[in-house]
Design a protein around this motif. Structure first.
Motif, mmCIF file in Angstrom:
data_model
loop_
_atom_site.group_PDB
_atom_site.id
_atom_site.type_symbol
_atom_site.label_atom_id
_atom_site.label_comp_id
_atom_site.label_asym_id
_atom_site.label_seq_id
_atom_site.Cartn_x
_atom_site.Cartn_y
_atom_site.Cartn_z
ATOM 1 N N ARG A 34 0.886 -1.175 -0.213
ATOM 2 C CA ARG A 34 -0.171 -0.008 0.116
ATOM 3 C C ARG A 34 0.736 1.322 -0.158
ATOM 4 N NH1 ARG A 34 -4.008 1.354 3.930
ATOM 5 N NH2 ARG A 34 -2.389 0.793 5.412
ATOM 6 N N LYS A 36 0.649 5.679 0.490
ATOM 7 C CA LYS A 36 -0.349 6.508 0.940
ATOM 8 C C LYS A 36 0.180 7.813 0.878
ATOM 9 C CE LYS A 36 -2.468 7.822 5.294
ATOM 10 N NZ LYS A 36 -2.883 7.309 6.681
ATOM 11 N N TYR A 38 1.401 11.648 2.403
ATOM 12 C CA TYR A 38 1.708 12.230 3.622
ATOM 13 C C TYR A 38 2.176 13.512 3.525
ATOM 14 C CZ TYR A 38 1.905 7.185 4.885
ATOM 15 O OH TYR A 38 1.636 5.966 5.370
ATOM 16 N N THR A 164 4.218 10.680 -1.460
ATOM 17 C CA THR A 164 3.428 9.127 -1.452
ATOM 18 C C THR A 164 4.448 8.084 -1.263
ATOM 19 O OG1 THR A 164 2.110 10.310 -3.240
ATOM 20 C CG2 THR A 164 2.155 7.678 -3.063
ATOM 21 N N ALA A 167 2.922 2.435 2.925
ATOM 22 C CA ALA A 167 2.319 2.680 4.424
ATOM 23 C C ALA A 167 2.045 1.029 4.973
ATOM 24 C CB ALA A 167 0.719 3.167 4.160
ATOM 25 N N GLY A 171 -1.507 2.395 8.621
ATOM 26 C CA GLY A 171 -1.613 3.639 7.902
ATOM 27 C C GLY A 171 -0.407 4.766 8.096
#
Length: 203
Positions: A34, A36, A38, A164, A167, A171
């Protein structure tokens, strides 16, 4: 005697080669896939500016401490200078270049202590090390195209930049994955070098 030493050298090379071969067996995919977004200020709870006002205020020295400035060459090092206790900043951080023609938007990981110009902002995180730090700088450098002399990389804009990154299941940034990924790249390079040497010695 020389034949004995060649055998010893061959044995050492073989053992080292097997060590790095085993390291490459780590399965990166098991650590998650994954990604995510930030915000940079959340990734780096401590963001501080460089303290130096310029080289006119400090003495150069070939045996001194690294002096970081607005450059994308030599891992951000402009030269070496005499240590100044009031200007030295701790290593194990990422230095973000906020100003400078051709280098604004770049970042570098610094393991050692250094002195930096006020054109740089330094980001600290307790989980940072040279491996995940290098991973992050590679990602962070992709944003450099958005800045120019009409649109400066101010401290405020830097803090709001979005990175990006991988994760974990909660999360949070997957620091372990980023570290292992870079360690594997390092091991692959060393393994290829050792394999080349071993092949040449066997001919």
């Amino acid at each position: 005697m020389s034949a004995f030493m060649r055998d010893v050298e061959k044995d050492i090379l073989g053992t080292t080669l097997r060590t790095f071969e085993n390291r490459l067996n780590v399965n990166e995919s098991k650590m998650g896939g994954r990604w995510k977004n930030y915000i940079l200020r959340d990734l780096f709870p401590i963001l501080v500016a460089g303290k130096s006002k310029g080289l006119n205020h400090i003495e150069k020295s070939d045996s001194g401490i690294s002096y970081l400035g607005a450059t994308n060459q030599n891992n951000g090092v402009l030269c070496f200078v005499e240590p100044n206790a009031n200007a030295i900043q701790k290593g194990n951080c990422i230095a973000f270049v906020r100003n400078g023609e051709g280098s604004m938007g770049y970042s570098v990981y610094k393991a050692e202590n250094f002195i930096a110009t006020s054109d740089m902002t330094l980001g600290y995180n307790q989980y940072l090390n040279k491996y995940n730090g290098t991973f992050i700088t590679t990602i962070a450098d992709r944003i450099r195209g958005k800045y120019n002399f009409g649109y400066k990389r101010s401290a405020g804009r830097l803090a709001k930049e979005v990175l990006t990154l991988p994760a974990d299941n909660n999360g949070n940034p997957n620091w372990e994955y980023m570290e292992q990924y870079m360690r594997n790249i390092e091991s692959k390079q060393i393994y290829a070098y050792l394999k080349c040497i071993t092949t040449k010695r066997e001919r």
